[in-house]
Design a protein around this motif. Structure first.
Motif, PDB file in Angstrom:
ATOM      1  N   ALA A  84       0.816  -1.226   0.000  1.00 50.88           N
ATOM      2  CA  ALA A  84       0.000   0.000   0.000  1.00 50.88           C
ATOM      3  C   ALA A  84       0.844   1.268   0.000  1.00 50.88           C
ATOM      4  O   ALA A  84       0.312   2.363  -0.182  1.00 50.88           O
ATOM      5  N   ALA A  85       2.166   1.148   0.197  1.00 50.46           N
ATOM      6  CA  ALA A  85       3.027   2.327   0.337  1.00 50.46           C
ATOM      7  C   ALA A  85       3.525   2.823  -1.011  1.00 50.46           C
ATOM      8  O   ALA A  85       3.714   2.050  -1.950  1.00 50.46           O
ATOM      9  N   ASP A  86       3.755   4.131  -1.096  1.00 50.24           N
ATOM     10  CA  ASP A  86       4.395   4.728  -2.265  1.00 50.24           C
ATOM     11  C   ASP A  86       5.907   4.827  -2.081  1.00 50.24           C
ATOM     12  O   ASP A  86       6.669   4.691  -3.043  1.00 50.24           O
ATOM     13  N   VAL A  87       6.330   5.078  -0.843  1.00 46.74           N
ATOM     14  CA  VAL A  87       7.735   5.343  -0.553  1.00 46.74           C
ATOM     15  C   VAL A  87       8.135   4.580   0.707  1.00 46.74           C
ATOM     16  O   VAL A  87       7.366   4.515   1.673  1.00 46.74           O
ATOM     17  N   TYR A  88       9.353   4.014   0.672  1.00 42.82           N
ATOM     18  CA  TYR A  88       9.943   3.412   1.866  1.00 42.82           C
ATOM     19  C   TYR A  88      11.298   4.060   2.104  1.00 42.82           C
ATOM     20  O   TYR A  88      12.175   4.027   1.233  1.00 42.82           O
ATOM     21  N   LEU A  89      11.477   4.651   3.260  1.00 43.72           N
ATOM     22  CA  LEU A  89      12.747   5.250   3.658  1.00 43.72           C
ATOM     23  C   LEU A  89      13.314   4.476   4.839  1.00 43.72           C
ATOM     24  O   LEU A  89      12.607   4.223   5.819  1.00 43.72           O
ATOM     25  N   ARG A  90      14.585   4.111   4.734  1.00 45.54           N
ATOM     26  CA  ARG A  90      15.250   3.430   5.852  1.00 45.54           C
ATOM     27  C   ARG A  90      16.409   4.288   6.331  1.00 45.54           C
ATOM     28  O   ARG A  90      17.306   4.614   5.554  1.00 45.54           O
ATOM     29  N   ILE A  91      16.369   4.666   7.618  1.00 54.33           N
ATOM     30  CA  ILE A  91      17.462   5.419   8.218  1.00 54.33           C
ATOM     31  C   ILE A  91      18.187   4.500   9.187  1.00 54.33           C
ATOM     32  O   ILE A  91      17.691   4.184  10.266  1.00 54.33           O
ATOM     33  N   GLY A  92      19.373   4.032   8.788  1.00 52.72           N
ATOM     34  CA  GLY A  92      20.172   3.185   9.659  1.00 52.72           C
ATOM     35  C   GLY A  92      20.835   4.013  10.750  1.00 52.72           C
ATOM     36  O   GLY A  92      21.081   5.206  10.596  1.00 52.72           O
ATOM     37  N   GLY A  93      21.145   3.347  11.830  1.00 50.87           N
ATOM     38  CA  GLY A  93      21.803   4.008  12.954  1.00 50.87           C
ATOM     39  C   GLY A  93      21.649   3.171  14.203  1.00 50.87           C
ATOM     40  O   GLY A  93      21.052   3.608  15.178  1.00 50.87           O
ATOM     41  N   GLY A  94      22.185   1.960  14.148  1.00 53.49           N
ATOM     42  CA  GLY A  94      22.044   1.038  15.279  1.00 53.49           C
ATOM     43  C   GLY A  94      23.100   1.257  16.345  1.00 53.49           C
ATOM     44  O   GLY A  94      24.055   2.010  16.169  1.00 53.49           O
ATOM     45  N   ARG A  95      22.923   0.550  17.462  1.00 50.32           N
ATOM     46  CA  ARG A  95      23.850   0.679  18.585  1.00 50.32           C
ATOM     47  C   ARG A  95      24.955  -0.359  18.550  1.00 50.32           C
ATOM     48  O   ARG A  95      25.967  -0.217  19.226  1.00 50.32           O
ATOM     49  N   ASN A  96      24.740  -1.413  17.756  1.00 45.53           N
ATOM     50  CA  ASN A  96      25.729  -2.490  17.680  1.00 45.53           C
ATOM     51  C   ASN A  96      25.705  -3.028  16.254  1.00 45.53           C
ATOM     52  O   ASN A  96      24.725  -3.631  15.827  1.00 45.53           O
ATOM     53  N   THR A  97      26.779  -2.815  15.502  1.00 43.56           N
ATOM     54  CA  THR A  97      26.814  -3.237  14.112  1.00 43.56           C
ATOM     55  C   THR A  97      26.913  -4.750  13.958  1.00 43.56           C
ATOM     56  O   THR A  97      26.773  -5.268  12.854  1.00 43.56           O
ATOM     57  N   SER A  98      27.159  -5.462  15.065  1.00 46.59           N
ATOM     58  CA  SER A  98      27.225  -6.930  15.033  1.00 46.59           C
ATOM     59  C   SER A  98      26.115  -7.558  15.872  1.00 46.59           C
ATOM     60  O   SER A  98      26.272  -8.648  16.424  1.00 46.59           O
ATOM     61  N   ALA A  99      24.977  -6.877  15.955  1.00 43.60           N
ATOM     62  CA  ALA A  99      23.907  -7.308  16.857  1.00 43.60           C
ATOM     63  C   ALA A  99      23.394  -8.707  16.549  1.00 43.60           C
ATOM     64  O   ALA A  99      22.973  -9.441  17.451  1.00 43.60           O
ATOM     65  N   THR A 100      23.397  -9.120  15.277  1.00 41.57           N
ATOM     66  CA  THR A 100      22.819 -10.421  14.902  1.00 41.57           C
ATOM     67  C   THR A 100      23.890 -11.473  14.624  1.00 41.57           C
ATOM     68  O   THR A 100      23.605 -12.499  14.018  1.00 41.57           O
ATOM     69  N   ALA A 101      25.121 -11.238  15.073  1.00 42.90           N
ATOM     70  CA  ALA A 101      26.225 -12.136  14.727  1.00 42.90           C
ATOM     71  C   ALA A 101      26.031 -13.558  15.240  1.00 42.90           C
ATOM     72  O   ALA A 101      26.522 -14.514  14.637  1.00 42.90           O
ATOM     73  N   ASP A 102      25.310 -13.720  16.349  1.00 45.23           N
ATOM     74  CA  ASP A 102      25.170 -15.069  16.912  1.00 45.23           C
ATOM     75  C   ASP A 102      23.844 -15.731  16.563  1.00 45.23           C
ATOM     76  O   ASP A 102      23.480 -16.751  17.153  1.00 45.23           O
ATOM     77  N   VAL A 103      23.121 -15.193  15.598  1.00 44.69           N
ATOM     78  CA  VAL A 103      21.932 -15.888  15.093  1.00 44.69           C
ATOM     79  C   VAL A 103      22.400 -17.045  14.216  1.00 44.69           C
ATOM     80  O   VAL A 103      23.224 -16.849  13.318  1.00 44.69           O
ATOM     81  N   PRO A 104      21.925 -18.274  14.460  1.00 40.15           N
ATOM     82  CA  PRO A 104      22.382 -19.418  13.662  1.00 40.15           C
ATOM     83  C   PRO A 104      22.157 -19.192  12.168  1.00 40.15           C
ATOM     84  O   PRO A 104      21.160 -18.591  11.745  1.00 40.15           O
TER      85      PRO A 104
END
Length: 359
Positions: A84-104
């Protein structure tokens, strides 16, 4: 607030996404991207568009994926939002660039595969991805925060129309060409580009460009043969990867190794059949990016670099009605072409040691 934050917001809304009154906009905001999100929301409001904001956190994704049994359903509720959207904007800026490193690895693959239609729906919007300078990104780039903020704004706040004119010279060469050859330390690779259309990626959807900053020209190669070495260190899937070598035959990766992170490369290549084929050849041309930061959004646009992506090809590079390489992944890797390197199009050298023949 730093006045450059408002400039960044205006470039994102007006130049990059071309937002107009009545547009339905989905804005994904990273945990430490609050200031830019506020400026973007204000600018969207001034343009008379409609805004819905979501929260994009690697730590939340980690918690969800690790707790799940791994049998993911297609997120139909989220799919409906993007359809339903016309535009999607993503603004990155996390606290840990390796947050998902231990996901199998198998969990990550299942999660990506379940979201294939969702990704396609996002790609059907006028989508743009950018980042707000954060302390975690500054640390990853080995910079002081203030130094990193200057770096980001030097890359983002460009004269994009002038850069587009410069990059058009390479786009024309690629559009007219049939074969590209890359030669450098550990690299001798040929790939077909006949029938493809290169994208002049000038940080605007008007140029089929979806990153801010941008500053590259890219196309969708096929029939790849030879070897390529990616000597620019990077973080993939939250893990360090260094000195990756891929060997291609008849368009497909038939062998690979890496000095560090070889298991990550194996995970990516095993995602699906398309993950072993190239989806992109990109040439960096943004001279405002003057150093490597371990962030693909910036590093792949840097002058004196070439990047290749395994996985999905972008439709903008393909003839109408033709389907390019399909995959649940699109993973970029970078090679430094500043020394002992050249790029040929149909046997003619167009770039040597990072310098184009017209420079």
């Amino acid at each position: 607030m730093d006045p450059r934050v408002h400039e960044h917001a205006e470039v994102l809304v007006d130049w990059s996404a071309r937002i107009e009154a009545g547009d339905d906009v989905v804005l994904s905001v990273g945990p430490d991207a609050h200031e830019l999100a506020v400026a973007v929301a204000e600018t969207i409001g001034e343009r008379g568009a409609n805004l819905l904001t979501t929260y994009g956190s690697g730590e939340i994704e980690r918690a969800y994926q690790r707790a799940h049994d791994g049998d993911f359903d297609e997120p139909s509720h989220e799919l409906a939002l993007f359809e339903a959207a016309d535009v999607y904007l993503r603004i990155g800026g996390g606290r840990n660039t390796s947050a998902t490193a231990d996901v199998p690895a198998e969990t990550r693959q299942a999660y990506r595969n379940a979201r294939t239609n969702l990704r396609e729906a996002r790609y059907d919007t006028r989508w743009v991805s950018t980042v707000h300078p954060t302390r975690s990104l500054a640390q990853q780039a080995n910079m002081a925060y203030e130094e990193y903020a200057d770096f980001v704004y030097d890359a983002v706040l460009r004269d994009w129309e002038s850069l587009a004119d410069e990059m058009a010279k390479l786009k024309d060469r690629l559009d007219e060409g049939s074969e590209v050859r890359l030669v450098g330390p550990g690299t001798d690779l040929t790939m077909s580009i006949e029938g493809r259309t290169a994208v002049n990626s000038a940080a605007s959807v008007a140029y089929d460009s979806h990153n801010l900053p941008s500053g590259e020209v890219f196309t969708a190669p096929y029939d790849t043969d030879g070897q390529v070495t990616f000597d620019v260190p990077m973080t993939l899937q939250g893990q360090s990867v260094r000195d990756v070598t891929l060997n291609f035959e008849a368009g497909e990766v038939i062998g690979f190794d890496a000095a560090e992170g070889e298991d990550v490369i194996e995970e990516i290549l095993e995602t699906d059949e398309g993950a072993r084929r190239l989806g992109e050849l990109g040439i960096g041309m943004n001279r405002g990016i003057d150093r490597l930061t371990d962030n693909i959004l910036f590093d792949e646009k840097m002058g004196d670099t070439v990047h290749l992506a395994v996985g999905r090809a972008y439709d903008a590079c393909l003839p109408d009605g033709e389907t390019g390489n399909e995959s649940a992944v699109h993973v970029d890797m970078i090679t430094d072409v500043s020394e002992d390197s050249r790029m040929e199009i149909d046997g003619e050298v167009v770039q040597e040691n990072g310098t184009f023949v017209w420079e």
